[in-house]
Structure formats: C-alpha cells, structure tokens
Motif scaffolding. Structure first.
Motif, PDB file in Angstrom:
ATOM      1  N   GLU A  97       0.752  -1.164  -0.064  1.00  0.00           N
ATOM      2  CA  GLU A  97       0.069   0.148   0.179  1.00  0.00           C
ATOM      3  C   GLU A  97       0.910   1.071   0.164  1.00  0.00           C
ATOM      4  OE1 GLU A  97      -3.195  -0.160   2.681  1.00  0.00           O
ATOM      5  OE2 GLU A  97      -3.500   2.115   2.789  1.00  0.00           O
ATOM      6  N   GLN A  98       1.844   1.227   0.980  1.00  0.00           N
ATOM      7  CA  GLN A  98       2.801   2.560   0.744  1.00  0.00           C
ATOM      8  C   GLN A  98       3.388   2.649  -0.515  1.00  0.00           C
ATOM      9  OE1 GLN A  98       4.879   0.994   4.026  1.00  0.00           O
ATOM     10  NE2 GLN A  98       4.623   2.693   5.477  1.00  0.00           N
ATOM     11  N   SER A 103      -6.206  -4.237  -7.105  1.00  0.00           N
ATOM     12  CA  SER A 103      -7.515  -3.940  -7.168  1.00  0.00           C
ATOM     13  C   SER A 103      -8.103  -3.308  -5.546  1.00  0.00           C
ATOM     14  CB  SER A 103      -8.597  -4.908  -7.486  1.00  0.00           C
ATOM     15  OG  SER A 103      -8.949  -4.371  -8.999  1.00  0.00           O
ATOM     16  N   ARG A 104      -8.036  -4.626  -4.841  1.00  0.00           N
ATOM     17  CA  ARG A 104      -8.446  -4.533  -3.406  1.00  0.00           C
ATOM     18  C   ARG A 104      -8.020  -3.263  -2.620  1.00  0.00           C
ATOM     19  NH1 ARG A 104      -7.905  -9.983  -1.090  1.00  0.00           N
ATOM     20  NH2 ARG A 104      -6.003  -9.650  -1.918  1.00  0.00           N
ATOM     21  N   ILE A 134      -8.124   2.088   0.067  1.00  0.00           N
ATOM     22  CA  ILE A 134      -7.554   3.509   0.058  1.00  0.00           C
ATOM     23  C   ILE A 134      -9.034   4.483  -0.160  1.00  0.00           C
ATOM     24  CG2 ILE A 134      -6.060   5.254  -0.986  1.00  0.00           C
ATOM     25  CD1 ILE A 134      -4.152   3.181  -1.474  1.00  0.00           C
ATOM     26  N   MET A 135      -9.614   4.063  -1.216  1.00  0.00           N
ATOM     27  CA  MET A 135     -10.779   4.753  -1.627  1.00  0.00           C
ATOM     28  C   MET A 135     -11.796   4.917  -0.443  1.00  0.00           C
ATOM     29  SD  MET A 135     -10.836   6.175  -4.657  1.00  0.00           S
ATOM     30  CE  MET A 135     -10.852   5.511  -6.443  1.00  0.00           C
ATOM     31  N   LYS A 186     -11.057   4.638   2.876  1.00  0.00           N
ATOM     32  CA  LYS A 186     -10.290   5.558   3.838  1.00  0.00           C
ATOM     33  C   LYS A 186     -10.523   6.859   3.562  1.00  0.00           C
ATOM     34  CE  LYS A 186      -6.530   2.307   5.181  1.00  0.00           C
ATOM     35  NZ  LYS A 186      -5.208   2.112   4.611  1.00  0.00           N
ATOM     36  N   ASN A 187     -10.310   7.313   2.179  1.00  0.00           N
ATOM     37  CA  ASN A 187     -10.692   8.841   2.075  1.00  0.00           C
ATOM     38  C   ASN A 187     -11.921   9.202   2.187  1.00  0.00           C
ATOM     39  OD1 ASN A 187      -8.091   8.873   1.397  1.00  0.00           O
ATOM     40  ND2 ASN A 187      -7.859   8.990  -0.587  1.00  0.00           N
ATOM     41  N   LYS A 188     -12.993   8.285   1.912  1.00  0.00           N
ATOM     42  CA  LYS A 188     -14.240   8.734   1.993  1.00  0.00           C
ATOM     43  C   LYS A 188     -14.631   9.160   3.302  1.00  0.00           C
ATOM     44  CE  LYS A 188     -16.879   5.546   0.166  1.00  0.00           C
ATOM     45  NZ  LYS A 188     -17.845   4.349   0.113  1.00  0.00           N
ATOM     46  N   SER A 189     -14.246   8.383   4.390  1.00  0.00           N
ATOM     47  CA  SER A 189     -14.673   8.623   5.830  1.00  0.00           C
ATOM     48  C   SER A 189     -13.623   9.684   6.231  1.00  0.00           C
ATOM     49  CB  SER A 189     -14.596   7.245   6.556  1.00  0.00           C
ATOM     50  OG  SER A 189     -13.264   7.049   6.773  1.00  0.00           O
TER      51      SER A 189
END
Lengths: 193, 193
Positions: free
Chosen positions: A147-148, A181-182, A187-188, A190-193
């Motif tokens: 992820e990093q 993909s996952r 990440i999406m 996380k950014n939403k909240s």
DNA sequence: ATCGTTTCTTAACTTAAGTGAACGTTGTAA
DNA sequence: TTACAACGTTCACTTAAGTTAAGAAACGAT
C-alpha cells in the motif's frame, strides 16, 4: 526531438557544435510502434535504449505469467543486463506506446569514447547517478508495504498510473492484480470517511 | 592486501607498474573496528567505500526501527547516494566486522582520472556492471515471495547467513524478524518430511 | 561472575496478500 | 455485427506476514 536530448545532456556536460554533430551524424534515432518487442527472453543483443518519447517496459515470463519489473519514460535509459554480460536475455523489452528511442551499442560507444573522451565521462557520471537512484528505490521498496509503495508511486510518478495497465503496475509493485484492485478500494474507503 | 585489489582490477583492465604505484601512493587503505559508524543520517560526506576485507552495511532508522537494506563484503563497493547528490544522507553505514576499506572521494577520483584516463574507463565499466546487477536483483526481489527470497539468498550468498544477525537479514529480505524465524521453521518442517 | 542488553524464538491474534472463480466491460479481429 | 480475448473488479477462502507479548539464550561490560 534532438533538442530534448541536448537539453538533458547539458545538465551534465557542455557540448561543442562538433560534438553535437557527431551525435546526430551517427543517426541512432529510431521509431517504434506500440507493442513492438525490442528484446526477447533467450535472445542475445547489444542494443541499449534511451527514451526520447514514449514508454518502454521490461518484463519476465515466469510460470506462464507476465511480470513487469520496470518502466522507462522520457529521458530515461536502459542498457539490458544481457548487453553488459554477453549472455542470453532473461527478460523481454517492449514498447507500451509509440516511441522514439535512441539505440546504441558498445561498438558505437567505444568509437565515440575514443573520439570524444567527454562522452565516456558523461556515461560514467550517468551510470553512477542511476545506480545510486536505483539503490534508493530498492531500499524504499524493501522498507514499504504494498500500500505504501502504491501511494509512493502516486506521488513520485503519477503519469505511470495513467499510461500503464493495472496488471502491469501490480507486478511492478510486487503484488497480484487482484491485490492492487483491493488495495485501491481500501484506500478509496479510507478517503471517503 | 593490495594484491587482492589488483587481482580484482585485472579482470577489467591491465595496469602498468606506474598505475599500480599511483594507487598505492595515494594511501587510501583504512582499518575500521566492528561497529564503527562510517556515515550517519543527516550527515554530508564525500566518501565512497570499497571493501577489501570485512563487511559493511547500510541501514535506515524508520519509526525508531533499524532497517538494513544492503551488505557489502570483499570486493564490493558503495558510493553513497549523498555523495552523488550532494545532499544529507538518508541512511547510516557501519561496519559489521573489523574491516579494511579503500576510502575514496570525488576529488581523488577527478585527479586520478586526469592522470590516468584508464581509471575513468574502469569506473564507468564497473558502475554499468553494478547497475545491471542491481536491476536484476531488484527484479528478482519483486517477483519473489519472502520464502523464495530467503532460499535464493541461501544459494547466492550463503556466507551472509553466517556473518549477519537475523534481524538485519530480515529487513534485508523485506520482512520482520519474527517472520523470518517462522519462515525458517516452516522450511525445516518441510525438509523433515 | 553478574547484571543488563541484545538477539532469537515461539505463540496467539489481526491483517493483508495469494488463489481460484465468476462477471461485466472493453477492445480487436474476423 | 458478432465472437473472442484481454482487462479490471469482486468474492469466498487459504495462507502467510504484521503485531504484541513473553521467555530463553547469547553477548558485553563492569
């Protein structure tokens, strides 16, 4: 197109008109179509590449799976391992986009180094710099999670995410396409909240 | 000790007595004790190292954790990123064992390149070769699992497993020490049956 | 020899990547 | 236009790595 090259070189050494003409006169600028294969596994070759426009990639085929390990875009160059070691290549090189490349080989280089020692200095400095950069990249890869690594790529080479198919990016990040993909979905979220 | 160096160099170029004397006379051979720190994070330095005897490592301190990313043993050399880029170092370098190192810097190199252009050729060839090797290593790292990486290291540099503490090997393999322990136990288990 | 630190291992639990399969979308070629 | 292949995503399941904690062993310094 040549001006791009001379601008790049001018960051390292200043060239006389004579020297510039020498480069142009060897006529090593080549065009390639998207998808063109420059090198195959098992093949021997003496050609090194420097990207003036476009994008090329190196990839392996392991257990029938394509594993993309590197991308080279504008003002980046690659001398394949097989050229240095005089052995059959372990990997493929192909064009991700229509590209204009500078194609060189050890013979051309030896000739030009003889005529213009400055060129050899340039090549020494360039490869020392590339080596240092490659080591830092490797270090960062080792010390990061997938992820990093993805987030880091987003920062450092955002263009790649646009130019390159996901499954090639995945192996570049050392993971499977499904994991990429996952990870992106995560990440999406996380950014939403 | 110098003979080791000349044997190594002779694989690439042949040196005259004059040239050998020039190398010896600059007197750049240095001894270091185990644990000695050659470079610290944040520090600026111009020194590059070539290992004649012993072992040095590069490591980062990230979130208070030591992350070892590279080892250099006999006949391997390192020009730190901070030397190439003239920036403060991002990592530490220290001696894993009592070591004898050849210590150079850009000034010494520039002088010797002027007197003996052959030295610059040598350095160009060496760094091109190192770059190609580093790229292959990076590729192999990306395309392997931690377990494969460990087994691969067992094949390619078995001496390291003896010389180096486990927790340093772990970060070199891109994992935590606990994971390396477990992974080794897993392999043992497989080999028993 | 002892104390304290560092190193290594083990274990239980959490988190994320690998695997195999399905599905919709897009792109390509007949 | 249709048919097929390639691509990206999602899901359920498996496997392995990260995390936290504890304890044993090795090492160094006093």
């Amino acid at each position: 197109m040549q001006d791009l090259l001379f601008d790049f070189i001018s960051k390292y050494v200043s060239l006389t008109e004579d020297e510039k003409n020498a480069i142009v006169s060897v006529d090593i600028f080549r065009s390639f179509k998207k998808g063109a294969t420059l090198l195959r596994e098992g093949q021997k070759s003496n050609d090194g590449y420097f990207v003036l426009k476009g994008c090329i990639r190196t990839y392996y085929i392991l257990d029938g799976e394509e594993k993309t390990t590197a991308f080279y875009t504008e003002m980046e160059g690659l001398t394949p391992h097989c050229v240095i070691n005089k052995t059959p290549s372990e990997y493929y090189i192909s064009c991700l986009e229509d590209s204009i490349l500078l194609v060189s080989n050890p013979e051309i280089e030896a000739e030009s180094f003889e005529k213009f020692p400055k060129f050899e200095s340039l090549c020494r400095v360039l490869s020392e710099e590339l080596l240092a950069k490659e080591q830092i990249n490797f270090d960062k890869f080792k010390t990061s999670s997938p992820e990093q690594r993805y987030l880091n790529l987003l920062q450092s080479r955002p263009d790649l995410l646009q130019r390159v198919p996901q499954h090639q990016l995945a192996s570049y990040l050392g993971i499977k396409p499904q994991s990429l993909s996952r990870l992106r979905a995560r990440i999406m979220e996380k950014n939403k909240s």
